[in-house]
Write an enzyme that holds these catalytic residues in place. Structure first.
Site, PDB file in Angstrom:
ATOM      1  N   ARG A  53       0.602   0.898   0.340  1.00  0.00           N
ATOM      2  CA  ARG A  53       1.345   0.751   1.595  1.00  0.00           C
ATOM      3  C   ARG A  53       0.494  -0.114   2.530  1.00  0.00           C
ATOM      4  NH1 ARG A  53      -2.539   2.144   4.075  1.00  0.00           N
ATOM      5  NH2 ARG A  53      -1.278   2.095   5.928  1.00  0.00           N
ATOM      6  N   GLY A  54       1.040  -0.390   3.716  1.00  0.00           N
ATOM      7  CA  GLY A  54       0.371  -1.338   4.604  1.00  0.00           C
ATOM      8  C   GLY A  54       0.967  -2.716   4.359  1.00  0.00           C
ATOM      9  N   ALA A  55       1.358  -3.384   5.448  1.00  0.00           N
ATOM     10  CA  ALA A  55       2.148  -4.612   5.305  1.00  0.00           C
ATOM     11  C   ALA A  55       1.524  -5.665   4.367  1.00  0.00           C
ATOM     12  CB  ALA A  55       2.435  -5.189   6.691  1.00  0.00           C
ATOM     13  N   GLN A 203      -1.551   8.741   7.823  1.00  0.00           N
ATOM     14  CA  GLN A 203      -2.364   7.626   7.313  1.00  0.00           C
ATOM     15  C   GLN A 203      -3.693   7.515   8.063  1.00  0.00           C
ATOM     16  OE1 GLN A 203       0.906   7.458   7.993  1.00  0.00           O
ATOM     17  NE2 GLN A 203       1.953   5.917   6.787  1.00  0.00           N
ATOM     18  N   ASP A 244       3.387  -4.415  11.344  1.00  0.00           N
ATOM     19  CA  ASP A 244       4.233  -4.714  10.183  1.00  0.00           C
ATOM     20  C   ASP A 244       5.111  -5.941  10.398  1.00  0.00           C
ATOM     21  OD1 ASP A 244       3.678  -1.658  10.258  1.00  0.00           O
ATOM     22  OD2 ASP A 244       4.032  -2.215   8.176  1.00  0.00           O
ATOM     23  N   ASN A 254       5.096  -1.622  14.720  1.00  0.00           N
ATOM     24  CA  ASN A 254       4.039  -0.940  13.962  1.00  0.00           C
ATOM     25  C   ASN A 254       4.427   0.525  13.775  1.00  0.00           C
ATOM     26  OD1 ASN A 254       1.458  -1.008  12.615  1.00  0.00           O
ATOM     27  ND2 ASN A 254       0.584   0.141  14.325  1.00  0.00           N
TER      28      ASN A 254
HETATM   29  O1  MRU Z   1       4.170   3.039   6.442  1.00  0.00           O
HETATM   30  P1  MRU Z   1       2.884   2.307   6.231  1.00  0.00           P
HETATM   31  O2  MRU Z   1       1.735   3.196   5.919  1.00  0.00           O
HETATM   32  O3  MRU Z   1       3.035   1.168   5.252  1.00  0.00           O
HETATM   33  O4  MRU Z   1       2.601   1.658   7.653  1.00  0.00           O
HETATM   34  C1  MRU Z   1       1.448   0.883   7.829  1.00  0.00           C
HETATM   35  C2  MRU Z   1       1.284   0.423   9.215  1.00  0.00           C
HETATM   36  O5  MRU Z   1       2.090   0.669  10.091  1.00  0.00           O
HETATM   37  C3  MRU Z   1       0.117  -0.453   9.470  1.00  0.00           C
HETATM   38  O6  MRU Z   1      -0.389  -0.262  10.754  1.00  0.00           O
HETATM   39  C4  MRU Z   1       0.586  -1.907   9.322  1.00  0.00           C
HETATM   40  O7  MRU Z   1       1.189  -2.077   8.077  1.00  0.00           O
HETATM   41  C5  MRU Z   1      -0.508  -2.857   9.462  1.00  0.00           C
HETATM   42  S1  MRU Z   1      -1.511  -2.892   8.015  1.00  0.00           S
HETATM   43  C6  MRU Z   1      -2.717  -4.030   8.174  1.00  0.00           C
END
Ligand code: MRU
Length: 369
Positions: A53-55, A203, A244, A254
């Site tokens: 996960r994470g963009a 997270q 994101d 985000n």
């Molecule tokens: O739902 P997730 O865990 O994928 O969400 C992640 C986030 O919101 C992060 O802050 C975002 O993706 C930035 S990652 C560098």
């Protein structure tokens, strides 16, 4: 980054040259489990189930997912099907769509037989670029931390608050919001991080705290609602979060709860920065509040909690009464007016159209095509 002395990225090509390694983030912080993805469907499942996960990492995984699909079948039909399957996994992070468009652009002109090799090459380049971008974000963000450190009395720490996980686990390496933090720590600056737990999936408490701990960065996990109190009492020098999706006019989407932190920061005169790689900018839209699809996730993320029992078992328990309806919005949008600056690979920018367009003219041109 290092895990118990061994260097890891969040995603990698296995020594067999075709399968893809990743860390199962659902198992952290209690278990460090590495998995091997061998098909496009497995890559799509990994994104959908939040094994990854994470963009930026979602984007890199999708790119490798296309490569795995092309290895099995390089036809137009297979390319189209792979992109559609992967695109449907998570709606909010624009890096997913960006990576798939990059792959489509690279592969469409090629004969089917040449597509697998080209897809692996493009996926590898996307992963390498992400690391270079984050390194650059770290350098630009470091200046902000150094300026705050210079104004501190001897021995006082710079206190940064962050939300969710925008660390190396959310990217290929180094992270976005964490890149300046790791660099400042490595350069010997006294830094301390307030880590929002980030309900419902935690997270912050399960991933960011784990990362920072492994790197030796002093940190404290706080319940999500604590940030406003800390800011009122002068205990936060700056907020740095990831994102994101950022619109052409600088609105920031985000993890849910980010907007409330931005409001509290604004009310207390605390600088609120957003760290982002340029693939996270969506130049095709302006208004974050109405134009970004907000993912709504399963009720179980709110109605249950998973953790380790005293005797070491991993258990999930229900914390909401039977039958109570639940709404689980994954993300929110912070309007550009609440953002002090955007820390990008090309410098710290104002959160507005003019600054983004000046820094990334080639992306503006591509969006207009
Ligand atoms: O739902 P997730 O865990 O994928 O969400 C992640 C986030 O919101 C992060 O802050 C975002 O993706 C930035 S990652 C560098």
């Amino acid at each position: 980054m290092k895990v118990d002395g061994k260097h890891f990225r969040s995603i990698w090509l296995e020594p067999d040259g075709w399968s893809v390694g990743a860390i199962d983030q659902r198992k952290l912080p209690h278990r460090f489990v590495v998995v091997r993805l061998t098909s496009c469907d497995a890559a799509a499942d990994a994104i959908r189930s939040m094994l990854v996960r994470g963009a930026p990492l979602i984007g890199a995984t999708a790119a490798y997912g296309v490569a795995l699909a092309m290895r099995a079948d390089g036809s137009d039909t297979a390319l189209e099907a792979a992109c559609n399957t992967l695109l449907a996994t998570r709606p909010t992070a624009i890096n997913l769509k960006w990576a798939l468009e990059e792959l489509r652009l690279a592969l469409t002109p090629l004969p089917a037989s040449a597509r697998a090799a080209a897809a692996y090459a493009r996926a590898g380049a996307i992963a390498e670029d992400d690391v270079a971008i984050n390194t650059s974000i770290g350098r630009h963000g470091l200046g902000l931390i150094e300026a705050l450190a210079a104004a501190k009395k001897r021995g006082e720490r710079v206190n940064v608050l962050t939300h969710c996980n925008a660390g190396w686990l959310a990217t290929v390496d180094r992270g976005t919001a964490t890149a300046p933090i790791y660099l400042a720590h490595d350069r010997g600056l006294a830094i301390h991080v307030w880590v929002d737990e980030t309900r419902p999936r935690n997270q912050g408490s399960s991933l960011t705290a784990w990362e920072l701990g492994h790197h030796g960065v002093p940190h404290t996990v706080v319940a999500d609602n604590t940030g406003g109190h800390l800011m009122q009492h002068g205990m936060v020098d700056l907020v740095i979060v990831g994102t994101d999706r950022v619109t052409a006019s600088g609105d920031v989407c985000n993890k849910i709860g980010t907007y409330l932190k931005a409001l509290a920061a604004h009310d207390n005169g605390v600088p609120f920065y957003v760290a982002l790689p340029s693939p996270t900018i969506d130049f095709s839209i302006d208004d974050g509040a109405t134009q970004i699809p907000i993912e709504q996730r399963a009720a179980e993320e709110i109605t249950t909690m998973t953790g380790r029992t005293a005797d070491g078992r991993i258990e999930t328990v229900q914390i909401v009464p039977d039958g109570s309806p639940v709404a689980n919005y994954g993300f929110d949008v912070t309007p550009a007016r609440l953002v002090t600056g955007l820390i990008t690979e090309r410098g710290v920018l104002n959160a507005d159209r003019a600054a983004l367009a000046a820094a990334f003219p080639e992306r503006i041109a591509a969006a207009a095509e």
